[in-house]
Every structure is written in structure tokens, then in C-alpha cells.
Design a protein around this motif. Sequence first.
Motif, short mmCIF file in Angstrom:
data_model
loop_
_atom_site.label_atom_id
_atom_site.label_comp_id
_atom_site.label_asym_id
_atom_site.label_seq_id
_atom_site.Cartn_x
_atom_site.Cartn_y
_atom_site.Cartn_z
N PHE A 132 0.86 -1.18 0.00
CA PHE A 132 0.00 0.00 0.00
C PHE A 132 0.89 1.23 0.00
N GLU A 133 0.30 2.34 -0.40
CA GLU A 133 1.01 3.62 -0.33
C GLU A 133 0.00 4.75 -0.20
N THR A 134 0.44 5.85 0.41
CA THR A 134 -0.39 7.03 0.55
C THR A 134 0.34 8.21 -0.08
N VAL A 135 -0.44 9.21 -0.46
CA VAL A 135 0.17 10.46 -0.91
C VAL A 135 0.41 11.33 0.32
N PRO A 136 1.30 12.33 0.22
CA PRO A 136 1.51 13.23 1.36
C PRO A 136 0.20 13.88 1.80
N HIS A 137 0.10 14.12 3.09
CA HIS A 137 -1.05 14.78 3.71
C HIS A 137 -2.33 13.95 3.58
N THR A 138 -2.16 12.65 3.72
CA THR A 138 -3.33 11.77 3.75
C THR A 138 -3.79 11.59 5.20
N THR A 139 -5.08 11.76 5.42
CA THR A 139 -5.70 11.55 6.73
C THR A 139 -6.70 10.42 6.61
N ALA A 140 -6.55 9.40 7.44
CA ALA A 140 -7.41 8.22 7.30
C ALA A 140 -7.56 7.50 8.63
N ARG A 141 -8.60 6.70 8.70
CA ARG A 141 -8.77 5.75 9.81
C ARG A 141 -8.77 4.35 9.21
N VAL A 142 -7.98 3.47 9.81
CA VAL A 142 -7.91 2.08 9.35
C VAL A 142 -8.36 1.19 10.50
N LEU A 143 -9.33 0.35 10.22
CA LEU A 143 -9.80 -0.62 11.22
C LEU A 143 -9.44 -2.01 10.75
N VAL A 144 -8.81 -2.77 11.63
CA VAL A 144 -8.52 -4.18 11.38
C VAL A 144 -9.48 -4.98 12.25
N LEU A 145 -10.26 -5.86 11.60
CA LEU A 145 -11.36 -6.55 12.26
C LEU A 145 -11.23 -8.05 12.07
N PRO A 146 -11.78 -8.84 13.01
CA PRO A 146 -11.72 -10.29 12.85
C PRO A 146 -12.61 -10.74 11.70
N SER A 147 -12.20 -11.79 11.01
CA SER A 147 -12.91 -12.21 9.81
C SER A 147 -14.11 -13.12 10.08
N ALA A 148 -14.14 -13.78 11.25
CA ALA A 148 -15.12 -14.84 11.48
C ALA A 148 -16.55 -14.38 11.21
N MET A 149 -16.93 -13.20 11.72
CA MET A 149 -18.31 -12.75 11.56
C MET A 149 -18.52 -11.82 10.37
N LEU A 150 -17.43 -11.38 9.74
CA LEU A 150 -17.55 -10.43 8.64
C LEU A 150 -17.27 -11.03 7.27
N LYS A 151 -16.35 -11.98 7.21
CA LYS A 151 -16.03 -12.58 5.92
C LYS A 151 -17.24 -13.20 5.24
N PRO A 152 -18.14 -13.91 5.97
CA PRO A 152 -19.33 -14.46 5.30
C PRO A 152 -20.20 -13.40 4.64
N LEU A 153 -20.17 -12.18 5.16
CA LEU A 153 -20.97 -11.10 4.58
C LEU A 153 -20.29 -10.47 3.37
N LEU A 154 -18.96 -10.56 3.32
CA LEU A 154 -18.20 -9.90 2.26
C LEU A 154 -17.82 -10.84 1.12
N GLY A 155 -17.48 -12.08 1.46
CA GLY A 155 -16.95 -12.97 0.44
C GLY A 155 -15.71 -12.36 -0.19
N ASN A 156 -15.66 -12.34 -1.50
CA ASN A 156 -14.52 -11.74 -2.21
C ASN A 156 -14.81 -10.31 -2.65
N ARG A 157 -15.91 -9.74 -2.17
CA ARG A 157 -16.25 -8.38 -2.60
C ARG A 157 -15.33 -7.34 -1.97
N THR A 158 -15.07 -6.29 -2.71
CA THR A 158 -14.44 -5.10 -2.18
C THR A 158 -15.50 -4.02 -2.16
N MET A 159 -15.91 -3.62 -0.97
CA MET A 159 -16.97 -2.63 -0.84
C MET A 159 -16.37 -1.23 -0.75
#
Length: 331
Positions: A135-162
Motif C-alpha cells: 500500500f502507499e499514501t500520498v503526502p497529507h493523507t488523513t485516514a482511519r484504518v480498522l482491522v477486524l476479525p474475519s469470522a463474523m464479517l467474511k461471510p458477509l463480504l466474500g470476495n467483494r471489495t466494498m
Amino acid sequence: MNSTGAAGVEGDGTLGAFSVDSTVPGAVPRGFDAFLREWETRIGDGFPQPTYSPATIADFRVKGRVAKVRDVAITDVHGVSAIRTAGNPGGVEDQVRMYVVRHGAWTLGGTRDRAEHTVPGGQFLLRHVGRPSHFETVPHTTARVLVLPSAMLKPLLGNRTMTGSADSAEVRLLVAHSNMVQATMAELSPAGVQAAHGSLIELAKAVALHRFDDTEPLLAPALAQAAKDLANGQLADPELSPPMLARQLNVSVRTLQRAFATTGESATAYIRHRRLEEARLALTTPSGRLSVSELAAHWQFADSSHFIRAFKKRYGQTPTEYARSTRPAGS
């Protein structure tokens, strides 16, 4: 380099938090090392950092805040400099990640089964991660990144990128709740940790489903906070009202009122108190101070008399008396 840390309050690694600021003068040479050290100490092995480019390590001008609640990590980052990974990422990951970008852009490298994707300011991306990628960001990027467990979320997402707007109702609620988690971590009891963690998962599921359960009691504090965040940015708007906030959050007025009931204050009362607070602050401005009638009109009070009565009830003085009491001696 400014860095502050907080150990897990349960003493078992369940919670962890630290903040870092390598944007201060003279901080860059040791900024990256301090960040990595704090991450490994406070956040732990469950959330490994990638290998970064030499340019990133040498010029790491970043202000950030990180919090961990069990198997969820919340990272706020404002990168004055660009951030890039390097090397050949290998291994296997099984996590769901969400990127909420407010300014700049965050580019996620492609893998064998995914194309490269750039998340611009004002957008979010949610997807399951099966293997590491660059991954890479441009200068002056402001973001929030959440890392979440897959057990309850992967079934809802599958291979989709939302992807979608960072201002959608579901994303607003998730951001508001994660803000509250970061602000109250030191006071969380074991039951509070469980509730905070459960709400984070439920709100991430809401983003994946494009809807949330507005009858779920756990989500009421997040809904009230999201409404407050919206109201704070629109206090001078004559249209600001509980129905307007409910529309923006895609809930009924009744649901919004139930959420505010958990805070001990109605939405209407919150709006009025915040407007009075902004008017009070304006009265202390040393130059260019508005008149009482101008303040009443700006902050959407019916007239000067209504504004004066509301102000005195809240602060014990009229606006004129308050302004006089805060004026420096001899002025």
C-alpha cells in the motif's frame, strides 16, 4: 518525537493504545523506530506491521493514534510525508480491513485475485484480506484504518471489495463509536470492553450490509454520538433539527430520540446548548465581536430577548454581563 502509551487496562493484552507525533521538528530520524516500538509493545503480534520502504523510514512525518480492543485495531493516521511498503509481501492473513479516507488518497496494491485500488478522500473501502499486499499514501493523507476479525464479517463480504461515501450513515456510526472507544479506553471495565467490542463488530457488519439494526440497544450511544458530530458541523444552519439529523443518519426521529435518551439529553436540547456555547465563546473574542442581536440571529434564536433569556438561564449572566466579566482589566 512525541509518544504516549497506555497499557491494556485489564493487564492481559486485551486493550492497548498509544499516540505518536513525528511531525515535530527534529523527530524524523527516530520517528519510525519509536512508532514501531510502540506498536509492538502496545498492540502486539496479532497485528503485524509490513516492511516499509527506505524512503518512508527515513522521512516518517506522521501523527497518529492507535487503539486495540481485543481482536480489533483502530488506527488514525495523518501522514505529512508519503507512506509506502516495500519488499515482497508473503504469508497468509485472515482479517477484514476498512479504510476511511478523509483527505489525500490510500492505494492498495493488487494481488493475484484483486486489482489495485485507490481510496480517495471522502470514501471508504471494506474487504477481507487473505494475503498481504503493498500500500502507499500520498503526502497529507488523513485516514482511519480498522482491522477486524474475519469470522463474523467474511461471510458477509466474500470476495467483494466494498466502497462508498465516508459520510454514509453506517460509516458515520462506526466512526463515532470508534471515537468513543478511543476516548474512554482508560475507564472501560471488563463489561465495557465487551460492549465496545461487540458494537464495533455490529457496526462493521452494518457497513457490509448497507443497513444497521436501529433497535439494537448497544448501538444507541454510537447513533447519538454520530448525530452530535453532524450537529456540531451545522450549528449555524437554520434547518438544523432532529428530523434533519434523522434523515442524514437514515433513521426515524423516534429512533434518534431513543438514542439521545441514553445520554440524558434530547437532540433539541443538545443543539441549543451547543449554540449557546458557541455564542459564549464568541463573546470572549477580543476583536470583531458581534452584537447580541447579531449573535442571536447567527445562532438561530428567534430574537434577542429569547437568546438573552436562554443565555442567562444556562450561564447565570446576560450576554452583555458575561462579555463585561471576561474583558481584561482596564480595557
